[in-house]
Design an enzyme around this catalytic site. Sequence first.
Site, PDB file in Angstrom:
ATOM      1  N   GLU A   1      24.507 -29.650-111.929  1.00 50.69           N
ATOM      2  CA  GLU A   1      24.425 -30.011-110.513  1.00 50.69           C
ATOM      3  C   GLU A   1      22.978 -30.370-110.185  1.00 50.69           C
ATOM      4  O   GLU A   1      22.047 -29.809-110.773  1.00 50.69           O
ATOM      5  CB  GLU A   1      24.872 -28.867-109.585  1.00 50.69           C
ATOM      6  CG  GLU A   1      26.342 -28.524-109.611  1.00 50.69           C
ATOM      7  CD  GLU A   1      26.693 -27.430-108.619  1.00 50.69           C
ATOM      8  OE1 GLU A   1      26.009 -27.340-107.558  1.00 50.69           O
ATOM      9  OE2 GLU A   1      27.630 -26.658-108.880  1.00 50.69           O
TER      10      GLU A   1
ATOM     11  N   GLU B   1      27.196 -20.327-110.904  1.00 49.90           N
ATOM     12  CA  GLU B   1      25.986 -19.807-110.240  1.00 49.90           C
ATOM     13  C   GLU B   1      26.005 -18.285-110.073  1.00 49.90           C
ATOM     14  O   GLU B   1      25.409 -17.747-109.138  1.00 49.90           O
ATOM     15  CB  GLU B   1      25.788 -20.492-108.879  1.00 49.90           C
ATOM     16  CG  GLU B   1      25.524 -21.986-109.003  1.00 49.90           C
ATOM     17  CD  GLU B   1      25.220 -22.644-107.666  1.00 49.90           C
ATOM     18  OE1 GLU B   1      25.483 -22.008-106.627  1.00 49.90           O
ATOM     19  OE2 GLU B   1      24.741 -23.783-107.656  1.00 49.90           O
TER      20      GLU B   1
END
Length: 732
Positions: free
Chosen positions: A447, A366
């Site tokens: 995710e 991320e």
Amino acid sequence: MREISKLNGGWTFAEGFDAAKVAELLQGETVTLPHNAADLPMSYFDERDFQRPFTYQREIAWNDAWAGKLVRLRFDAAMADAVVYVNGAEVLRHRDGYTPFTVDLTDRFVGGKALVTVHIDGSENPEIPPFGGRIDYLTYAGIYRDAWLEVLPEAHIASVKIETPDVLAETKRVLVKLDAPGPVEAVLSDAEDHEIARGQGTGEISFDSLADITLWSVETPALYTLTLTLIESGDRLTQRFGFRHAEFTPEGFFLNGERVVLRGLNRHQSFPYSGYAQGKRSQERDAEILRYDLACNIARTSHYPQSPYFLDRCDEIGLMVFEEIPGWQHIGGDVWQDESVSNVERMIRRDWNHPSIIIWGVRINESPDAEAFYKRTNALAHELDATRPTGGVRCITDSQLLEDVYTMNDFILGDFELPFSNRPRTSLRDQQEVTGLPKRVPYLVTEYNGHMYPTKAGDPEHRQHEHVLRHLDVLNAAHDPDAGLAGCIGWCMFDYNTHKDFGAGDRICHHGVMSIFREPKFAAYAYASQRDPDEAIVMEPVTIWSRGERNIGGVIPLIVLTNCDEVELSYADVVKRVGPDRSRFPHLPHAPVVIDYDHFTPDEVTAWGESWHAGRLRGYLNGELVIERDFPADAMFERLEVAPDVTEAEADPSDEIRVMIRARDQAGNKLHFLNEPVFLDVEGPAKLIGPDCVALADGATGCWLRLTGERGKIRVTARLRDKIESVEIAAL
């Protein structure tokens, strides 16, 4: 001939570190590795308790049989920034908390001994990944994996990389790349130790035209063994591997030429009370839970390389792996980035022979785009291992694609309920909406859900209901053959301890489909129910079965997570049989059965004020009854279940056994809202990890037993109210 032995026992441990005393015997407690430097409660603790220095020490006595050989001490991992001293002299520093490091002791024995002192710094050093920003997990200090004593001939095999090109051809090939000082003899064997081929070479050895080879896959995880002998010294090394071809394309993921939808969960390597410090059996059991209990075919090692034992077991049972380097959102300066690039190399060199690993994660989870940095990580990964693609996990759209696979954390399902959001309920975004590219590319969702809908094990039924639906919705979208997805990896396998900046304020992120003890929440059965019914029948209704638990009351609509063809519900004198809900979940291998008011009228099952009745569910496959569940109208605490993962185990003091405790009603169902304390007692050659009084959550709790190394019978007794239950485990 090399000799490698575990060196986990006999370490001295003390809090703090004094550089002036590294040549002196340490005064502290004797511990066995794996070891957690600072044990914590399960919740409401201060993570700063382990963010400080610690010292480990062990004296190693010289053995005359080692004369003329190399003597080395290998640590599988230590957290973090380990500095090793031998007889008072600094000999090595290893800053990565997740990969192995080796200390050469050969010329460092003085007076027949080598005093090894290890300084561990548990602080979050901003020059070392994953530190420098905020990370949503804990990095528990300690030497938390095994230590090994290696005695090698001076001439020895340093490394081996095994490649299996052209596995889809009629005959197979093996290419062996060696780092060795001379010619090596190689013997290729199958799982039954039958010799298949034999060869010899220097630098590279090739086996060609191999017939009757079984390809490694989820269903048939066939492993082969290569035994290598350096002719000059007799040094011998064995390595397992598999024949398989993994390919990500814009149309999806293909394993050995067959389309496979990747369906999995992210896994942290932590445990309650013991942090990272659990051994082989615990690591293997997590792999087994993912593959067998949850019917996953892939796991992501979020967000760092994990135990070799976990990866070995993935190889053995057919669980594919997405392995990534340490990090979480933050990118540091030049020194930090250099260390991260080194992390790529250490990860790949350690694990390049695991057939289960199908992709390398070479981008900080991320993180923002960083072209120069990520060109380095990708180039190095491709140089070291051209047989696997790279991925880079991001959560931003229109991100620069430097990797082979665009890997994305897609939390769009949480956005529809944000204040002032006009977005309709959307499970996954179209990949081109995410990438901003003019055409489709290899694309994997890494995710989803997680912090968008945290759900505690004991949360009310209506929240469990929605938690299940969110996982089902994404799984259904990922199985859409026209979506161009390789698959999806959900966040996450189980609840885990975290920093104060995250979670529910209790230092736990309740993001898992299982509890912190690996006990299934209802959402776990969204995954488990996708298994082939020939393997196991699954039928789990998302209900506590009570009149007044839900808003308004009743149990309708009732989601039944199952791989049955039909489910029959009996309530009072009304019996209805219902099939899978293909209208909402057209792409799932096994859509849930959703029993609603199209099947039962309100008067038939939910009228408020009338007597509440027992329910019975029957699952049918090909017209045959295959499973049955009863739900009493007046659930009572009938029995206490004490269930160890194994009833026999090797008496290894560096290993553990999980024991689950569950409160059951008269029909065998968990009593989800029985949250009282359970008192535990352990007799025999094992010690309890954590407290001896634990509270149930969702009708269950658990513990791990650390073995002492002695043989004998272990007896675990649990007491709740007037119920006492015991179980015996043999330490062999």
